[in-house]
Design a protein around this motif. Sequence first.
Motif, PDB file in Angstrom:
ATOM      1  N   HIS A 130     -42.095  43.854  -4.414  1.00  0.00           N
ATOM      2  CA  HIS A 130     -42.191  45.232  -3.930  1.00  0.00           C
ATOM      3  C   HIS A 130     -41.882  46.227  -5.050  1.00  0.00           C
ATOM      4  CE1 HIS A 130     -41.645  48.808  -1.515  1.00  0.00           C
ATOM      5  NE2 HIS A 130     -40.407  48.921  -1.968  1.00  0.00           N
ATOM      6  N   GLU A 131     -40.824  45.955  -5.801  1.00  0.00           N
ATOM      7  CA  GLU A 131     -40.442  46.844  -6.902  1.00  0.00           C
ATOM      8  C   GLU A 131     -41.523  46.917  -7.970  1.00  0.00           C
ATOM      9  OE1 GLU A 131     -36.718  45.087  -8.013  1.00  0.00           O
ATOM     10  OE2 GLU A 131     -35.593  46.189  -6.480  1.00  0.00           O
ATOM     11  N   LEU A 132     -42.140  45.777  -8.277  1.00  0.00           N
ATOM     12  CA  LEU A 132     -43.218  45.758  -9.270  1.00  0.00           C
ATOM     13  C   LEU A 132     -44.456  46.490  -8.761  1.00  0.00           C
ATOM     14  CD1 LEU A 132     -42.851  42.078 -10.478  1.00  0.00           C
ATOM     15  CD2 LEU A 132     -42.627  44.107 -11.923  1.00  0.00           C
ATOM     16  N   ALA A 133     -44.836  46.210  -7.519  1.00  0.00           N
ATOM     17  CA  ALA A 133     -46.051  46.813  -6.962  1.00  0.00           C
ATOM     18  C   ALA A 133     -45.916  48.320  -6.805  1.00  0.00           C
ATOM     19  CB  ALA A 133     -46.368  46.171  -5.613  1.00  0.00           C
ATOM     20  N   SER A 134     -44.712  48.794  -6.522  1.00  0.00           N
ATOM     21  CA  SER A 134     -44.509  50.231  -6.319  1.00  0.00           C
ATOM     22  C   SER A 134     -44.180  50.981  -7.604  1.00  0.00           C
ATOM     23  CB  SER A 134     -43.393  50.453  -5.303  1.00  0.00           C
ATOM     24  OG  SER A 134     -42.161  49.990  -5.815  1.00  0.00           O
ATOM     25  N   GLY A 135     -44.021  50.248  -8.709  1.00  0.00           N
ATOM     26  CA  GLY A 135     -43.728  50.885  -9.985  1.00  0.00           C
ATOM     27  C   GLY A 135     -42.254  51.203 -10.197  1.00  0.00           C
ATOM     28  N   GLN A 136     -41.393  50.712  -9.324  1.00  0.00           N
ATOM     29  CA  GLN A 136     -39.953  50.950  -9.452  1.00  0.00           C
ATOM     30  C   GLN A 136     -39.324  50.104 -10.551  1.00  0.00           C
ATOM     31  OE1 GLN A 136     -38.193  50.228  -5.635  1.00  0.00           O
ATOM     32  NE2 GLN A 136     -39.461  51.737  -4.598  1.00  0.00           N
ATOM     33  N   ARG A 137     -40.061  49.094 -10.990  1.00  0.00           N
ATOM     34  CA  ARG A 137     -39.543  48.161 -11.987  1.00  0.00           C
ATOM     35  C   ARG A 137     -40.654  47.800 -12.957  1.00  0.00           C
ATOM     36  NH1 ARG A 137     -37.572  42.267  -9.948  1.00  0.00           N
ATOM     37  NH2 ARG A 137     -38.581  41.124 -11.607  1.00  0.00           N
ATOM     38  N   GLU A 138     -40.302  47.670 -14.205  1.00  0.00           N
ATOM     39  CA  GLU A 138     -41.264  47.266 -15.231  1.00  0.00           C
ATOM     40  C   GLU A 138     -41.359  45.737 -15.272  1.00  0.00           C
ATOM     41  OE1 GLU A 138     -43.202  49.197 -17.268  1.00  0.00           O
ATOM     42  OE2 GLU A 138     -42.480  50.849 -16.005  1.00  0.00           O
ATOM     43  N   PRO A 139     -42.549  45.199 -15.553  1.00  0.00           N
ATOM     44  CA  PRO A 139     -42.689  43.745 -15.647  1.00  0.00           C
ATOM     45  C   PRO A 139     -41.925  43.190 -16.844  1.00  0.00           C
ATOM     46  CG  PRO A 139     -44.709  44.829 -16.322  1.00  0.00           C
ATOM     47  CD  PRO A 139     -43.806  45.898 -15.798  1.00  0.00           C
ATOM     48  N   MET A 140     -41.277  42.023 -16.626  1.00  0.00           N
ATOM     49  CA  MET A 140     -40.504  41.402 -17.699  1.00  0.00           C
ATOM     50  C   MET A 140     -41.111  40.090 -18.167  1.00  0.00           C
ATOM     51  SD  MET A 140     -36.582  42.253 -16.763  1.00  0.00           S
ATOM     52  CE  MET A 140     -36.452  42.195 -14.995  1.00  0.00           C
ATOM     53  N   THR A 141     -42.100  39.583 -17.437  1.00  0.00           N
ATOM     54  CA  THR A 141     -42.750  38.333 -17.822  1.00  0.00           C
ATOM     55  C   THR A 141     -44.262  38.511 -17.714  1.00  0.00           C
ATOM     56  OG1 THR A 141     -42.805  37.439 -15.575  1.00  0.00           O
ATOM     57  CG2 THR A 141     -40.814  36.980 -16.873  1.00  0.00           C
ATOM     58  N   ALA A 142     -44.985  37.551 -18.255  1.00  0.00           N
ATOM     59  CA  ALA A 142     -46.451  37.581 -18.161  1.00  0.00           C
ATOM     60  C   ALA A 142     -46.899  37.444 -16.709  1.00  0.00           C
ATOM     61  CB  ALA A 142     -47.053  36.465 -19.007  1.00  0.00           C
ATOM     62  N   ASP A 143     -46.177  36.649 -15.918  1.00  0.00           N
ATOM     63  CA  ASP A 143     -46.513  36.492 -14.497  1.00  0.00           C
ATOM     64  C   ASP A 143     -46.379  37.814 -13.754  1.00  0.00           C
ATOM     65  OD1 ASP A 143     -47.023  33.781 -14.805  1.00  0.00           O
ATOM     66  OD2 ASP A 143     -45.005  33.180 -14.180  1.00  0.00           O
TER      67      ASP A 143
END
Length: 115
Positions: A42-55
Amino acid sequence: MNSFMSGKKFFDDLNFPRGFQRSGDFTITEANLLTDKGMGMHELASGQREPMTADEQRFISVCRGEQPASSNEEKVWLKYLNRITQRRHIYTICDAPAKSGGGDFDMSASDSSDE
């Protein structure tokens, strides 16, 4: 580092008040995946969190519709989104007798344009 991990469990009491497992929409494996990793997704999809891995970066691309879903996380998240955005149809059975007469539309009236 584990992808999609968050310190919190994911629940959606608005759309799934009885939980993901009891909803009938998800398998036990999918429900557990949503509960355990759903907050991170949810955090990734909403932009609340930056991706930390390639997955996680690929997950964001899938959410944007740039790539097809291939991992379990991607598939279950899209399934979750589909379930909360689709219209739920409610069917009722009515046993009231049909009303006769007194309607607003008179079938016997002729239209003057036909003559």
